[in-house]
Scaffold this active site. Structure first.
Site, PDB file in Angstrom:
ATOM      1  N   GLU A   7      15.497 -22.962  15.179  1.00  0.00           N
ATOM      2  CA  GLU A   7      16.188 -22.128  16.169  1.00  0.00           C
ATOM      3  C   GLU A   7      15.729 -22.481  17.575  1.00  0.00           C
ATOM      4  OE1 GLU A   7      15.682 -18.032  14.999  1.00  0.00           O
ATOM      5  OE2 GLU A   7      17.044 -18.251  13.308  1.00  0.00           O
ATOM      6  N   HIS A  16      20.732 -15.406  16.101  1.00  0.00           N
ATOM      7  CA  HIS A  16      19.601 -14.567  15.703  1.00  0.00           C
ATOM      8  C   HIS A  16      19.509 -13.300  16.576  1.00  0.00           C
ATOM      9  CE1 HIS A  16      15.371 -14.668  13.686  1.00  0.00           C
ATOM     10  NE2 HIS A  16      15.892 -13.454  13.673  1.00  0.00           N
TER      11      HIS A  16
END
Length: 325
Positions: A264, A281
């Site tokens: 990420e 996220h």
């Protein structure tokens, strides 16, 4: 007392307030913003004099811990502790706490939103309509479908409760079994193979551990219904992303909605597939949840400074065993 605060993106709007409240307690706070903390060496250089380390997703591994000889306390501004080496922190006598449950409703609401969005192709139709294409698409109702939940902790239970309002059948799988909650929420525990094969919607809401890395791999995907949807709002490494993308390309399953990824942000562009929707996220980050977590963090630092018992201590029993307290 010196505090190193690695500021996650969701805390950008309120981190000045957090710093002010910590300084009012007598702490000296050094901040590393998200982009700075992505380079671990910046953390290593900044943490040397810290007694307290606050982290969202920045690592608290052996290298970081060893760079702070006076470190006494690590706080995770969230639930999952996969970025914290709890075993090594315990060995070094360092307290570790998190904020379980404070963002559970935020994650659960996003999970339901992703189910609706992938069922009715909302992102795709929104884009097409704005581009001038008036295209009708038949979607699917949640009512009467089976929701399989992998991980029946606080978040999984909240998802089950909301799903009940949609008239969904609920089954669950996980190492942690709360039979009272399952009975209350009309949810039935099943095996992993059953949750894979019987679910119309498969929700991943379990914590990441060494034992469940790539739990949803190519073999698991083959056991799912061709019409089933996979939703991951927990940790990206629970799913073998390349196997999932291949299954989506082949339309081996109905679709997927991902809020989390193994890296990420992802190192490579995500595939542009009509049966895949993604978010960056955001599950646990709402205005309300961020403030709740901030309050838990500040209160625990106050407790630490005054020698009071800490809330949500993740390694209290282990510390006592390790140091014969």
């Amino acid at each position: 007392m010196n505090v190193l605060f690695c500021v996650g993106k969701s805390y950008f709007p309120i981190y000045p307030s957090i710093v002010r409240r910590l300084e009012a307690l007598g702490a000296h706070v050094t901040c590393l913003m998200y982009d700075q903390a992505r380079d671990k060496q910046n953390i290593v250089r900044a943490i040397g004099g810290a007694a307290v380390y606050i982290t969202a997703v920045a690592p608290a591994d052996r290298e970081v811990i060893d760079a702070a000889p006076g470190l006494k306390y690590i706080l995770k501004t969230g639930t999952g502790l996969d970025n914290v080496d709890i075993e090594y922190a315990t060995e070094k006598g360092i307290l570790v706490s998190n904020a379980p449950g404070e963002n559970a409703m935020s994650v659960a609401e996003l999970a339901i939103g992703l189910m609706v969005a992938i069922s009715r192709q909302i992102p795709q139709l929104d884009r097409q309509t704005k581009e001038g294409t008036w295209f009708h698409s038949n979607g699917f109702e949640l009512n009467g479908k089976t929701l399989g939940i992998i991980g029946f902790g606080t978040i999984g239970q909240k998802i089950a409760k909301i799903a009940g309002a949609f008239g969904m059948h609920r089954i669950a799988y996980g190492a942690y079994r709360d039979d009272d909650a399952a009975a209350r929420l009309n949810t039935r525990f099943v095996t992993l193979d059953q949750v894979l094969s019987d679910s119309d919607y498969l929700m991943i809401s379990t914590a990441l551990r060494k034992t469940n890395y790539h739990l949803i791999d190519a073999e698991a995907l083959k056991k799912m219904k061709p019409s089933a949807f996979l939703i991951n709002i927990s940790r990206g490494a629970l799913t073998d992303e390349q196997a999932l993308f291949q299954a989506l390309r082949k339309k081996a399953i109905g679709g997927a909605a991902l809020d989390v990824f193994e890296q990420e942000p992802p190192e490579e562009p995500l595939p542009c597939l009509d049966n895949l929707i993604t978010t960056p996220h955001i599950g646990g980050t709402t205005e309300e949840s961020v403030e709740r977590v901030a309050q838990v963090t500040i209160d625990n630092i106050r407790r630490f400074m005054h020698g009071e018992p800490l809330n949500h201590l993740a390694n209290g029993n282990e510390l006592k065993k390790a140091h014969h307290i």
